[in-house]
Scaffold this active site. Structure first.
Site, PDB file in Angstrom:
ATOM      1  CD  GLU A 101       0.907   9.615 -18.956  1.00 46.48           C
ATOM      2  OE1 GLU A 101       0.682   8.915 -17.945  1.00 46.48           O
ATOM      3  OE2 GLU A 101       0.307   9.453 -20.038  1.00 46.48           O
ATOM      4  CD  GLU A 113       4.631  -2.689  -8.485  1.00 42.78           C
ATOM      5  OE1 GLU A 113       5.314  -2.376  -7.488  1.00 42.78           O
ATOM      6  OE2 GLU A 113       3.470  -2.300  -8.672  1.00 42.78           O
ATOM      7  CD  GLN A 127      -3.887  -6.091 -48.970  1.00 50.28           C
ATOM      8  OE1 GLN A 127      -4.538  -5.069 -49.185  1.00 50.28           O
ATOM      9  NE2 GLN A 127      -2.837  -6.428 -49.697  1.00 50.28           N
ATOM     10  CD  GLU A 133      -0.869   8.525   1.744  1.00 49.55           C
ATOM     11  OE1 GLU A 133      -1.056   9.767   1.714  1.00 49.55           O
ATOM     12  OE2 GLU A 133      -0.153   7.941   2.580  1.00 49.55           O
ATOM     13  CB  ALA A 165      -0.910  -0.016   1.225  1.00 49.38           C
TER      14      ALA A 165
END
Ligand SMILES: Cc1cc2nc3c(=O)[nH]c(=O)nc-3n(C[C@H](O)[C@H](O)[C@H](O)COP(=O)(O)OP(=O)(O)OC[C@H]3O[C@@H](n4cnc5c(N)ncnc54)[C@H](O)[C@@H]3O)c2cc1C
Length: 387
Positions: free
Chosen positions: A370, A245, A282, A130, A127
């Site tokens: 980003e 991760e 195609q 927030e 966690a």
């Protein structure tokens, strides 16, 4: 293309996990998607079969291997079958949260938690996010003030994967008062912590079988013995583990794209329009050739990154490139594949509709596209600092 990164042991694991998925997960998956979570006993079964905690040293019940290819094989098999939400349940355990316990845990913590993580008695979450901050992790406000042998934690977290099912949640908190990243520490919060509660299982666009929840801390008393790593080291430690991760997300993205593509080739060869299979127009051929090329080219980069991760040489910006590129490629592939299904592609009973909805979050969680570009650009010397 053949993928020479794998050895016979990886192939054997792939085969046995695939058998488990086909027998015990695929037949029940629609029901869990409707329910909004994978049942606890199923997640426990993953542990009983030995698919959790392969990186845990043998003395704590694990397989004692640091080879991330074993983790990736499980992720690939689930995602290729269109089981992205289920995959996230166990990749959160194996790929994302586990390294914090294996690498940072004290001897006492390792003895206390690692056997349960391997058996599936302890499901993990992490966690950081927030309600007011996600990308800007250094701005978290959940506080942890020392009171003797406890931290008193106040604040809330949101969008937490495994948030309903998890028993042990690595929680980023602010233990200092400088207002900078140097205040951030990591606490392992246990289920029965006084003052710790969970909110509802959040309703999402896709990945419905994944439980995603809010967490609340009101004067929650977390033992100092649950501190992972040193006080004030949390930001640095999260940064270190985020590369793995992100590779996990990249691996899942390409496997999901491959699965969606395979299903679409099959569909378009079956579906007819103007007296011929739609796959033989195609345009369809070109679109599917483009998708295949996306998958194979991205796979080659991912495989190279996986070897670098195993060797300990993968840089954060390389992991960011893999996450950025593969999650965006998945978005392009599922969009093209859905189009080739025509109206049926928009019907939730068709797997491609689920693939499409499940794919969208990969460009956001684990750090948005980003933010990945920020990491890559800064590694090129293109930061904000004036010269
Ligand atoms: C299904 C799901 C599961 C999740 N699981 C977890 C979990 O287990 N644990 C956890 O801690 N979090 C989890 N998250 C949170 C996720 O990591 C964040 O949502 C994500 O990092 C983005 O943060 P944010 O939502 O606050 O967006 P914001 O930070 O508010 O960003 C909004 C937009 O602004 C852009 N932006 C922000 N900063 C910059 C910048 N510097 N330059 C350019 N653009 C910028 C972003 O790219 C985005 O487009 C999960 C989220 C979801 C939806």
């Amino acid at each position: 293309m053949p993928r020479p990164i794998f050895e016979p042991d990886h192939d054997a694991l792939r085969e046995s996990f695939g058998r488990f998925l086909d027998a015990e997960i695929v037949p029940n998956y629609d029901e869990w998607e409707r329910d909004g979570h994978v049942p606890r006993e199923v997640l426990k079964r993953v542990g009983e079969l030995g698919f959790y905690g392969m990186a845990v040293p043998e003395e704590y019940g694990g397989a004692g291997t640091e080879d991330f290819l074993f983790n990736s094989v499980l992720n690939e098999e689930a995602c290729r079958r269109g089981l992205a939400a289920f995959s996230l349940c166990f990749t959160m355990q194996n790929d994302v949260a586990l390294p914090y316990f294996v690498e940072l845990g004290t001897e006492e913590q390792r003895e206390r938690w690692l056997p349960g993580i391997v058996s599936g008695d302890l499901l993990l979450g992490i966690a950081m996010t927030e309600p007011q901050t996600g990308s800007d992790l250094a701005a978290i406000t959940t506080s942890a003030k020392r009171d003797g042998e406890h931290f008193i934690v106040n604040g809330s977290k949101t969008f937490i994967t495994n948030g309903v099912n998890a028993d042990l949640i690595i929680t980023a908190v602010r233990t200092g008062t400088t207002g900078t990243y140097a205040d951030i520490s990591l606490l392992a919060v246990e289920n029965d912590t006084p003052g710790f509660t969970r909110g509802r299982n959040l309703e999402k666009l896709g990945q419905h079988a994944q439980d995603t929840a809010e967490l609340f801390f009101t004067d929650a008393r977390v033992p100092v013995a649950n501190l992972l790593g040193g006080e004030g080291e949390g930001f640095k430690l999260m940064g270190r583990n985020l590369a793995q991760e992100r590779m996990s997300i990249a691996v899942g993205a390409i496997a999901s794209a491959r699965g969606a593509l395979e299903r679409t080739v099959e569909y378009t060869l079956d579906r007819k329009a103007f007296g011929r299979p739609v796959g033989t127009f195609q345009n369809s051929r070109f679109v599917l050739a483009g998708c295949r090329t996306e998958v194979e080219v991205a796979q080659a980069f991912v495989d190279r990154c996986l070897l670098a991760l195993n060797a300990g040489t993968l840089t954060p910006d390389e992991a960011a490139m893999a996450k950025y590129w593969c999650s965006e490629a998945l978005g392009r592939v599922v969009d093209s594949c859905l189009q080739l299904h025509g109206g049926y592609g928009y019907m939730t009973e068709y797997p491609i509709a689920r693939d499409y909805a499940d794919a969208r979050i990969l460009r956001i969680y684990g750090g948005t596209t980003e933010i990945m570009k920020e990491i890559i650009g800064r590694a090129m010397g293109l930061g904000d600092v004036k010269r």
